[in-house]
Design a protein around this motif. Structure first.
Motif, PDB file in Angstrom:
ATOM      1  N   ARG A  96       0.864  -1.188   0.000  1.00 28.39           N
ATOM      2  CA  ARG A  96       0.000   0.000   0.000  1.00 28.39           C
ATOM      3  C   ARG A  96       0.900   1.238   0.000  1.00 28.39           C
ATOM      4  N   PRO A  97       0.719   2.145  -0.959  1.00 33.23           N
ATOM      5  CA  PRO A  97       1.638   3.283  -1.061  1.00 33.23           C
ATOM      6  C   PRO A  97       1.441   4.357   0.002  1.00 33.23           C
ATOM      7  N   ALA A  98       0.295   4.371   0.688  1.00 31.01           N
ATOM      8  CA  ALA A  98       0.021   5.441   1.650  1.00 31.01           C
ATOM      9  C   ALA A  98      -0.263   4.886   3.032  1.00 31.01           C
ATOM     10  N   ALA A  99       0.092   5.672   4.026  1.00 25.88           N
ATOM     11  CA  ALA A  99      -0.272   5.414   5.420  1.00 25.88           C
ATOM     12  C   ALA A  99      -0.678   6.763   5.999  1.00 25.88           C
ATOM     13  N   ARG A 129      11.483   2.723   7.498  1.00 29.66           N
ATOM     14  CA  ARG A 129      11.105   1.337   7.802  1.00 29.66           C
ATOM     15  C   ARG A 129      10.249   0.696   6.712  1.00 29.66           C
ATOM     16  N   PHE A 130       9.357   1.451   6.063  1.00 29.37           N
ATOM     17  CA  PHE A 130       8.369   0.829   5.186  1.00 29.37           C
ATOM     18  C   PHE A 130       8.496   1.176   3.700  1.00 29.37           C
ATOM     19  N   ALA A 131       9.489   1.945   3.297  1.00 27.43           N
ATOM     20  CA  ALA A 131       9.638   2.277   1.874  1.00 27.43           C
ATOM     21  C   ALA A 131       9.846   1.015   1.040  1.00 27.43           C
ATOM     22  N   LEU A 135       5.755   1.946   0.782  1.00 24.89           N
ATOM     23  CA  LEU A 135       5.269   3.217   1.315  1.00 24.89           C
ATOM     24  C   LEU A 135       5.974   4.383   0.626  1.00 24.89           C
ATOM     25  N   THR A 136       5.195   5.242  -0.024  1.00 25.17           N
ATOM     26  CA  THR A 136       5.754   6.407  -0.707  1.00 25.17           C
ATOM     27  C   THR A 136       5.079   7.705  -0.294  1.00 25.17           C
ATOM     28  N   ARG A 137       3.985   7.601   0.465  1.00 26.62           N
ATOM     29  CA  ARG A 137       3.200   8.795   0.794  1.00 26.62           C
ATOM     30  C   ARG A 137       2.600   8.658   2.190  1.00 26.62           C
ATOM     31  N   GLY A 174     -12.935  18.210   6.160  1.00 28.01           N
ATOM     32  CA  GLY A 174     -11.574  18.161   6.671  1.00 28.01           C
ATOM     33  C   GLY A 174     -10.553  18.486   5.605  1.00 28.01           C
ATOM     34  N   HIS A 175      -9.337  18.645   6.051  1.00 27.08           N
ATOM     35  CA  HIS A 175      -8.203  18.841   5.150  1.00 27.08           C
ATOM     36  C   HIS A 175      -7.418  17.539   5.084  1.00 27.08           C
ATOM     37  N   ARG A 176      -6.903  17.257   3.909  1.00 23.28           N
ATOM     38  CA  ARG A 176      -5.940  16.168   3.730  1.00 23.28           C
ATOM     39  C   ARG A 176      -4.624  16.821   3.348  1.00 23.28           C
ATOM     40  N   HIS A 177      -3.584  16.517   4.115  1.00 26.40           N
ATOM     41  CA  HIS A 177      -2.230  16.986   3.843  1.00 26.40           C
ATOM     42  C   HIS A 177      -1.397  15.768   3.470  1.00 26.40           C
ATOM     43  N   VAL A 178      -0.406  15.963   2.606  1.00 24.48           N
ATOM     44  CA  VAL A 178       0.398  14.843   2.106  1.00 24.48           C
ATOM     45  C   VAL A 178       1.870  15.182   2.199  1.00 24.48           C
ATOM     46  N   ARG A 179       2.645  14.168   2.567  1.00 22.79           N
ATOM     47  CA  ARG A 179       4.106  14.266   2.512  1.00 22.79           C
ATOM     48  C   ARG A 179       4.606  13.036   1.761  1.00 22.79           C
ATOM     49  N   ARG A 180       5.434  13.260   0.790  1.00 25.73           N
ATOM     50  CA  ARG A 180       5.924  12.172  -0.067  1.00 25.73           C
ATOM     51  C   ARG A 180       7.347  11.765   0.338  1.00 25.73           C
ATOM     52  N   LEU A 181       7.653  10.522   0.050  1.00 25.60           N
ATOM     53  CA  LEU A 181       8.994   9.983   0.296  1.00 25.60           C
ATOM     54  C   LEU A 181      10.012  10.866  -0.422  1.00 25.60           C
ATOM     55  N   PRO A 182      11.018  11.330   0.292  1.00 30.02           N
ATOM     56  CA  PRO A 182      12.022  12.212  -0.366  1.00 30.02           C
ATOM     57  C   PRO A 182      12.816  11.468  -1.423  1.00 30.02           C
TER      58      PRO A 182
END
Length: 182
Positions: A96-99, A129-131, A135-137, A174-182
């Motif tokens: 799953r790419p997101a958590a 740990r999960f990339a 996990l990318t996002r 609500g708001h959804r904020h995202v941070r991506r794998l650097p």
């Protein structure tokens, strides 16, 4: 081996220690939840010893299942450590790419940069740990009427992505904020 994260001190905040919750944290958890602001923003307030034990049991179960990782955030004090926040990594699944990351801050720690620093630490740990498992996002959600959470998201490197319509268990948009794998 238990996961322990440390965050360096800043001019306004002592260093932070993030670790899995322990049974001995029940009283500090109850004390944090005496705050009406915290109770208003959380889905399952902890108001009794039985609820504190259930919270701690669920935290252990999440770690054991390797899918939900709840950290107690502590500040050093002369007599030990003081609970100042909680950060939880949710919905971790291989492939799953997101958590999701969630958090709360105890009243005495608000406005001192504790939450952004703790969220940033858990986000970095999650990507490390999960990339390899995909996990990318990372996503952070909050209700539109919670501007403090919006500031925490932004300070933690989470960019605003969209307004989400209200849906259970959230009574408001609500708001959804995202941070991506650097």
């Amino acid at each position: 081996m238990p996961v322990v994260l440390s965050v360096a001190a800043t001019p306004t905040t002592p260093g932070l220690l993030l670790r899995p919750w322990r049974d001995g944290d029940a009283e500090a958890l109850l004390e944090a939840y005496r705050d009406p602001v915290l109770r208003a923003w959380t889905r399952w307030p902890v108001t009794t010893r039985a609820e504190a034990r259930a919270f701690l049991r669920r935290a252990r179960q999440g770690w054991a299942a390797d899918r939900r990782f709840s950290f107690a955030v502590l500040e050093p004090e002369p007599a030990g450590e003081r609970l100042v926040a909680c950060v939880v990594l949710k919905e971790v699944r291989p492939g799953r790419p997101a958590a999701e990351v969630g958090y709360w801050t105890a009243a005495p720690a608000r406005g001192r940069g504790v939450a952004p620093r703790a969220v940033d630490a858990v986000t970095g740990w999650a990507f490390t740990r999960f990339a390899a498992a995909g996990l990318t996002r990372m996503e952070l959600f909050h209700q539109v009427d919670n501007p403090a959470s919006c500031r925490v998201a932004e300070k933690s490197g989470y960019a605003f992505a969209e307004v989400m319509p209200a849906r259970p268990p959230f009574p408001r948009d609500g708001h959804r904020h995202v941070r991506r794998l650097p």
